[in-house]
Every structure is written in structure tokens, then in C-alpha cells.
Scaffold this motif. Structure first.
Motif, PDB file in Angstrom:
ATOM      1  N   ARG A 185       0.825  -1.210   0.000  1.00 28.45           N
ATOM      2  CA  ARG A 185       0.000   0.000   0.000  1.00 28.45           C
ATOM      3  C   ARG A 185       0.858   1.258   0.000  1.00 28.45           C
ATOM      4  O   ARG A 185       0.634   2.179  -0.796  1.00 28.45           O
ATOM      5  CB  ARG A 185      -0.933  -0.010   1.223  1.00 28.45           C
ATOM      6  N   GLU A 186       1.845   1.314   0.883  1.00 30.07           N
ATOM      7  CA  GLU A 186       2.683   2.518   0.961  1.00 30.07           C
ATOM      8  C   GLU A 186       3.484   2.734  -0.330  1.00 30.07           C
ATOM      9  O   GLU A 186       3.608   3.860  -0.807  1.00 30.07           O
ATOM     10  CB  GLU A 186       3.621   2.444   2.175  1.00 30.07           C
ATOM     11  N   VAL A 187       4.019   1.643  -0.874  1.00 31.06           N
ATOM     12  CA  VAL A 187       4.791   1.773  -2.123  1.00 31.06           C
ATOM     13  C   VAL A 187       3.885   2.296  -3.241  1.00 31.06           C
ATOM     14  O   VAL A 187       4.262   3.179  -4.002  1.00 31.06           O
ATOM     15  CB  VAL A 187       5.444   0.422  -2.509  1.00 31.06           C
ATOM     16  N   LYS A 188       2.669   1.775  -3.294  1.00 36.39           N
ATOM     17  CA  LYS A 188       1.715   2.214  -4.324  1.00 36.39           C
ATOM     18  C   LYS A 188       1.330   3.678  -4.121  1.00 36.39           C
ATOM     19  O   LYS A 188       1.331   4.475  -5.070  1.00 36.39           O
ATOM     20  CB  LYS A 188       0.470   1.320  -4.288  1.00 36.39           C
ATOM     21  N   THR A 247       4.761   5.887  -4.717  1.00 36.09           N
ATOM     22  CA  THR A 247       5.538   5.784  -5.967  1.00 36.09           C
ATOM     23  C   THR A 247       4.732   5.307  -7.171  1.00 36.09           C
ATOM     24  O   THR A 247       5.240   5.352  -8.298  1.00 36.09           O
ATOM     25  CB  THR A 247       6.716   4.796  -5.807  1.00 36.09           C
ATOM     26  N   GLY A 248       3.531   4.799  -6.925  1.00 36.41           N
ATOM     27  CA  GLY A 248       2.743   4.236  -8.011  1.00 36.41           C
ATOM     28  C   GLY A 248       3.181   2.837  -8.419  1.00 36.41           C
ATOM     29  O   GLY A 248       2.519   2.195  -9.222  1.00 36.41           O
ATOM     30  N   ASN A 292       6.441  10.468  -8.408  1.00 32.15           N
ATOM     31  CA  ASN A 292       6.419  11.152  -7.117  1.00 32.15           C
ATOM     32  C   ASN A 292       4.982  11.557  -6.792  1.00 32.15           C
ATOM     33  O   ASN A 292       4.560  12.677  -7.065  1.00 32.15           O
ATOM     34  CB  ASN A 292       7.338  12.373  -7.153  1.00 32.15           C
ATOM     35  N   LEU A 293       4.238  10.625  -6.195  1.00 32.56           N
ATOM     36  CA  LEU A 293       2.802  10.841  -5.987  1.00 32.56           C
ATOM     37  C   LEU A 293       2.491  11.683  -4.758  1.00 32.56           C
ATOM     38  O   LEU A 293       1.359  12.125  -4.584  1.00 32.56           O
ATOM     39  CB  LEU A 293       2.071   9.497  -5.900  1.00 32.56           C
ATOM     40  N   GLU A 294       3.498  11.907  -3.886  1.00 35.90           N
ATOM     41  CA  GLU A 294       3.285  12.762  -2.702  1.00 35.90           C
ATOM     42  C   GLU A 294       4.367  13.835  -2.668  1.00 35.90           C
ATOM     43  O   GLU A 294       5.253  13.827  -1.810  1.00 35.90           O
ATOM     44  CB  GLU A 294       3.294  11.904  -1.424  1.00 35.90           C
ATOM     45  N   PRO A 295       4.290  14.795  -3.612  1.00 33.78           N
ATOM     46  CA  PRO A 295       5.370  15.783  -3.754  1.00 33.78           C
ATOM     47  C   PRO A 295       5.534  16.714  -2.555  1.00 33.78           C
ATOM     48  O   PRO A 295       6.575  17.352  -2.440  1.00 33.78           O
ATOM     49  CB  PRO A 295       4.978  16.571  -5.015  1.00 33.78           C
TER      50      PRO A 295
END
Ligand code: 8DG
Ligand code: MG
Ligand code: MG
Length: 146
Positions: free
Chosen positions: A55-58, A61-62, A108-111
Motif C-alpha cells: 500500500r505505501e509503495v503504491k 511511488t505508483g 512522485n505521488l506525494e510531492p
């Protein structure tokens, strides 16, 4: 500060391995700001380590990881940080391009939390590394060894 009584928390972080490289991102955070760290986050109620890792990796980072394996656990008391904290950190390992979709590109999904994800060769790691990771590297920990 005005926080309630602090307690230790559980974090799950992931050594994403590709060849001899590992995925790291520079943190934007009151804990370990501007240091290079692994993707990962807080274990949620009811989750397995593997579920949390995926979950965290997704989220961050997607990347989709097929499976992950437990490597080790460390106790990290960080009282010198702007935000004092204490984490029991579970380290997992997962491969990209082996048991998952080949050649996925990290995003970078959480910039607001990270400057961006890059693959770094294990023998040429960037610095400064985030404290808990730095401690392991200095201790000779090798995420590639079986
Ligand atoms: P969440 O809301 O997504 O659950 O949390 P997060 O914003 O992703 O949390 P995080 O700070 O990335 O990870 C939680 C804690 O895990 C972090 O404050 C300290 C601990 N931690 C380590 N080593 C590492 C590491 O290499 N990477 C990350 N991301 N966290 C680590 O002890
Ligand atoms: Mg997270
Ligand atoms: Mg995180």
C-alpha cells in the motif's frame, strides 16, 4: 509541544531492489527532512506487513509490488528531530521487474512529502541518508543478501 503523551509507532518501509540498486527519495518532513529514505509509512490497524508495504509503495511511488519479504526490524528513537518520535521499523524487501510488472517507472505521488524517487546503486548511495537507514548501512546490513 501540545501533543498528547507520545507513544512508539510501527512503520513498514521497503527496500525496493532492481539489479544492484535501491529506490530512495529525499524527505520533506519534520522527521529526517532532506535526507534520503525508503518508501514506507505507518502500519494501519489490521494490516499485515506485506499489505502495508504494498500500500505505501503504491501510494508514494505508483509502483506495484507483487510480494515482499520481511528482512529485519529496528528500534528508532529520534528525540533530536523537530518532531520527537519513536518508531519500531519493519524493513521489507521487494523486487521490481521480477515478480511484478517489468520496468515500471516510479512517480512522485506525494510531492509535499518527497522530492522524487530515484534508483541508487547500493555501492554509491546518496547522502545524507535518513538516520534509521544510515545506522543500518554503517552496521553493514545488506538488503541484497538472501
Ligand atoms: P502515512 O501517513 O503514509 O502512513 O505515513 P508517511 O508520511 O508515509 O510516514 P513516513 O514518515 O514516510 O514513515 C513513517 C516513519 O517510518 C518515519 O517517520 C520514520 C520511520 N522510518 C524509518 N526508516 C524509514 C525510511 O527509510 N523511510 C521512511 N519512509 N520511513 C522510515 O525508521
Ligand atoms: Mg505514506
Ligand atoms: Mg512515507
Amino acid at each position: 509541544n501540545g501533543d498528547p503523551t507520545p507513544v512508539p509507532r510501527v512503520a513498514v518501509v521497503v527496500f525496493l531492489l532492481k539489479g544492484r540498486s535501491v529506490l530512495l527519495g529525499r524527505r520533506r518532513s519534520s522527521v529526517g527532512n532532506a535526507t534520503f529514505a525508503l518508501p514506507g509509512g505507518h502500519l494501519e490497524f489490521g494490516e499485515s506487513f506485506e499489505e502495508c508495504a504494498a500500500r505505501e509503495v503504491k501510494e508514494e511511488t505508483g509502483l506495484v509490488i507483487g510480494s515482499s519479504k520481511f528482512l529485519t526490524v529496528t528500534n528508532n528513537v529520534m528525540l533530536e528531530q523537530p518532531k520527537k518520535c519513536h518508531y519500531v521499523t519493519i524493513f521489507m524487501r521487494a523486487m521490481v521487474g521480477v515478480d511484478a510488472v517489468e520496468e515500471q517507472v516510479p512517480q512522485n505521488l506525494e510531492p509535499t512529502k518527497c522530492d522524487g524517487w530515484e534508483w541508487y546503486e547500493w555501492d554509491h548511495l546518496p547522502h545524507p541518508l535518513f538516520g534509521p537507514l544510515e545506522k543500518m548501512v554503517k552496521g553493514g546490513f545488506d538488503p541484497f543478501s538472501p
